[in-house]
Design an enzyme around this catalytic site. Structure first.
Site, PDB file in Angstrom:
ATOM      1  N   GLU A  35       1.344   1.606   0.151  1.00  0.00           N
ATOM      2  CA  GLU A  35       1.826   1.335  -1.486  1.00  0.00           C
ATOM      3  C   GLU A  35       1.930   0.597  -1.881  1.00  0.00           C
ATOM      4  O   GLU A  35       1.819  -0.886  -0.914  1.00  0.00           O
ATOM      5  CB  GLU A  35       3.318   1.845  -1.724  1.00  0.00           C
ATOM      6  CG  GLU A  35       3.551   3.209  -2.545  1.00  0.00           C
ATOM      7  CD  GLU A  35       4.856   3.970  -2.615  1.00  0.00           C
ATOM      8  OE1 GLU A  35       5.143   2.806  -3.009  1.00  0.00           O
ATOM      9  OE2 GLU A  35       5.202   4.679  -2.606  1.00  0.00           O
ATOM     10  N   ASP A  56      14.243  -3.154  -8.956  1.00  0.00           N
ATOM     11  CA  ASP A  56      14.149  -3.628  -7.682  1.00  0.00           C
ATOM     12  C   ASP A  56      15.383  -4.306  -7.318  1.00  0.00           C
ATOM     13  O   ASP A  56      16.003  -5.622  -7.895  1.00  0.00           O
ATOM     14  CB  ASP A  56      12.689  -4.512  -7.250  1.00  0.00           C
ATOM     15  CG  ASP A  56      11.660  -3.695  -7.514  1.00  0.00           C
ATOM     16  OD1 ASP A  56      11.741  -2.726  -6.733  1.00  0.00           O
ATOM     17  OD2 ASP A  56      10.948  -3.904  -8.696  1.00  0.00           O
TER      18      ASP A  56
END
Lengths: 414, 266
Positions: free
Chosen positions: B49, B60
């Site tokens: 990824e 995040d």
């Protein structure tokens, strides 16, 4: 794109929460889908619930202190020599700014949903101060996210938050201002949405937060409508409502009840923060034609680069220092119901000087932007034009900046 | 032709282990270094990824934020990311690559143009953090036309009815977020509880691959190895930050960490 009459603007979004089919929505991580849906269900039910509305009105009346004053600025009007300049002194509200309406409603909702903790973002510190105040009143634990740069420049409000028992979490990422505070607050909610309620401090964020905030601040125009009729016998034939626009919560609330009037009778003028005259940076996405992008869960006009990175803003006013703008204002702009323009840091400071010279009113740097445009346009307007400026915040929080920029004589003790 | 993502799962199943998915931020700490990291870990990782850094991420944690800000500061642009993928594919054409990011970057690039570029450079899947179902229906269809997997995210807060609807519309791979957290949070739920949730989701459609991510580190990965796949991300971002601080080579350090993680799931 069309504005509908007879339906509140906050309820004119489509099923997915888009106004005009393209502004707003819910661009959120999967984890937040459920808490947002829960909040939507609760809010949709309660905003029709008579008991809840009574509870809200009681809080507004006994605690926030409504109505706030509607006054004529006689000396300023005489000095300018054009339209009649009036002000809706929203800074009369408990805590000193309009942010108290949204904070109160969010705390009422949090209580109903059984949440024990409420979190919020803040730029100028007003949203945080009011949330901490309301949280204290309703017995909720409170956490406020604030950019480190804003903590430094808005100390009086930081002190107030702490005094109310709130934890102030400094945010060091990015530009260390409101945009980063909102991001951090949303991130905290992602990780704690099972126990914690989130209050977004303006008419921004996922659609339901835009709606709740707009619904809450509309108190301002409900009062103003009554006050105008009291004063003039009816809504004046030439009415112009000036308001600063950062996220857009005070301006939306200031205009909402007048939405269905023809704009020739009742014009809305939103004033964004143009930033320092010498800087290319600004916080005026509507005035300077920023492109549509996604910020904090909603599609809106936003300052960004060609890749889609959100651009840093610059403004003397922490409360307007935000790269995006409420989807409601994007909608009002594209349907041409409201007109948007910008005032620079310098123009806002000049307006502050002028207002405080002639009147017993101390608008904070945010509404000083609106005063700048209102004063300059009033000169050319007829005497039967009623100009009303929303003085949505008090300058006490800005004393540090004002002293530095204008000298000590402009900072009177409170 | 089968999407290399599905091939990778098949291969891992034959070896009786979960697939190892790594997440690193494109351009962290430079374009060249991030390509070198991909090359050096591709032997031990099954699916790579690659994060598309964004400066206002709403999901995040601090490790990935630090990496993203570092990459942006060093000048990474969306086109550079496609270049990294293309260059990597020259090195290892069968290794699947998934881009993970926020919708505004795709929106500004233009959905169709973005997907064309994905196809041309060799991207095999996409994760868009803030484009949930049903808002993603149209875009997911466009991905399918290009044989790119649009990977749906599932969370502990996703209701059962919603799970069923999402999985019904989903492509062959989905991503289960282990707990209520931003990326890189401490695992606050026991691996057993995570696996219980995982099994519930898996039962809805056993043919769909479900990977688990968020909070997975060296310490926890071994306990979750009955899943189809496991994603580690923040641990690598942290490793890169640490290496830079100690003036060590991030490429070797990240590569070592991937190897170690792999050994725990064999």
């Amino acid at each position: 794109m069309k504005l509908k009459k007879g339906i509140p603007v906050i309820d004119q979004g489509n099923k997915l929460g888009f106004w005009g089919g393209k502004f707003g929505g819910n661009f959120v991580p999967e984890t937040l889908k459920k808490p947002i849906e829960d909040l939507e269900v609760l809010f949709n039910k309660l905003k029709k619930d008579k008991k809840f509305i009574q509870e809200r009105d009681k809080c507004f009346k006994n605690w926030v202190g409504v109505p706030t004053r509607f006054i004529k600025l006689e000396n300023l009007t005489k000095h300018v020599g054009g339209a009649q300049i009036w002000s809706k002194v929203v800074s009369d509200a408990n805590g000193g700014a309009h942010k108290v309406y949204n904070a109160t409603v969010h705390c009422l909702l949090a209580k109903r949903s059984g949440k024990k903790v409420i979190i919020g973002d803040t730029g100028a510190g007003y949203a945080g101060k009011m949330l901490s105040m309301a949280a204290k009143k309703f017995g909720l634990k409170c956490k406020i996210f604030m950019g480190a740069k804003d903590i430094a420049r808005q100390q009086p409000n930081v002190k107030a938050m702490k005094k109310n028992g709130a934890e102030v979490v400094p945010v060091y990422s990015g530009s260390q201002t409101l945009v980063d505070a909102v991001s951090e607050c949303m991130r905290f909610w992602v990780a704690n949405c099972d126990t914690t309620a989130m209050c977004v401090g303006s008419t921004v964020g996922p659609a339901v937060f835009v709606r709740i905030c707009g619904w809450s601040t509309s108190q301002i125009s409900r009062e103003l409508k009554v006050q105008l009729i009291d004063e003039f016998g009816s809504i004046p034939k030439k009415l112009k409502l000036y308001n600063c626009v950062g996220g857009g919560s005070s301006s939306f609330g200031f205009w909402n009840e007048f939405m269905d009037y023809d704009k020739k009778q009742c014009e809305f003028i939103g004033v964004e923060a143009g930033g320092p005259e010498k800087s290319k940076k600004h916080a005026a996405p509507l005035t300077y034609g920023s492109k549509i992008g996604i910020l904090h869960g909603a599609a809106q006009y936003v300052n960004q680069d060609s890749d889609g990175q959100i651009e840093e803003t610059e403004s003397i006013s922490a409360g307007l220092d935000y790269p995006g703008i409420s989807p409601l204002h994007c909608f009002l702009k594209d349907t041409k119901r409201a007109r948007y323009t910008a005032a620079s840091d310098e123009q806002a400071l000049e307006a502050y000087k002028l207002v405080t010279r002639f009147e017993k009113l101390r608008p904070s740097l945010e509404p000083s932007h609106a005063f700048a445009v209102a004063i300059s346009e009033s000169k050319k307007l007829s005497k039967d034009t009623i100009v009303v400026v929303n003085s949505c915040g008090d300058a006490y929080k800005d004393r540090g900046i004002l002293e530095k920029r204008l000298g000590k004589k402009y900072v009177k003790s409170n | 032709m089968l999407n290399p993502i599905s091939v990778a799962f098949k291969k891992a199943k034959q070896e009786n282990r979960p697939a190892l998915l790594t997440y690193t931020v494109a351009g962290d700490s430079s374009k060249k270094q991030s390509l070198n990291i991909l090359k050096s870990i591709s032997k031990n990782a099954d699916i790579l990824e690659l994060g598309v850094p964004h400066n206002t991420p709403v999901a995040d944690g601090s490790q990935i934020q630090t990496s993203a800000y570092r990459a942006i500061k060093n000048g990474i642009k969306v086109n550079d990311i496609f270049k990294i993928v293309k260059d990597f594919k020259k090195f290892d054409k069968d290794k699947p690559i998934i881009l993970m990011g926020y919708y505004n970057m795709i929106f500004q690039y233009g959905e169709n143009k973005f997907l064309n570029k994905c196809k041309l450079s060799g991207v095999n899947g996409l994760i868009v953090v803030d484009l949930p179902w049903p808002e993603n229906k149209n875009f997911a269809k466009k991905c399918k036309k290009k044989s790119i997997y649009f990977i749906q995210l599932l969370s502990p807060t996703t209701t059962k009815i919603r799970l069923k609807k999402i999985i019904r519309d989903s492509h062959p791979m989905n991503y289960f977020i282990s707990m209520l957290s931003t990326t890189g949070g401490k695992l606050k739920v026991s691996p057993n509880d995570i696996l219980k949730n995982y099994t519930k989701i898996k039962k809805i459609d056993p043919k769909k691959e479900i990977v688990i991510g968020f909070g997975i580190t060296e310490k926890t990965i071994g306990k979750l190895k009955s899943a189809d796949g496991l994603v580690v991300g923040s641990a690598f971002c942290k490793e890169i930050s640490k290496s830079l601080k100690h003036r060590q080579n991030p490429v070797t350090n990240v590569s070592k960490l991937v190897k170690k993680l792999k050994s725990k799931i064999l």
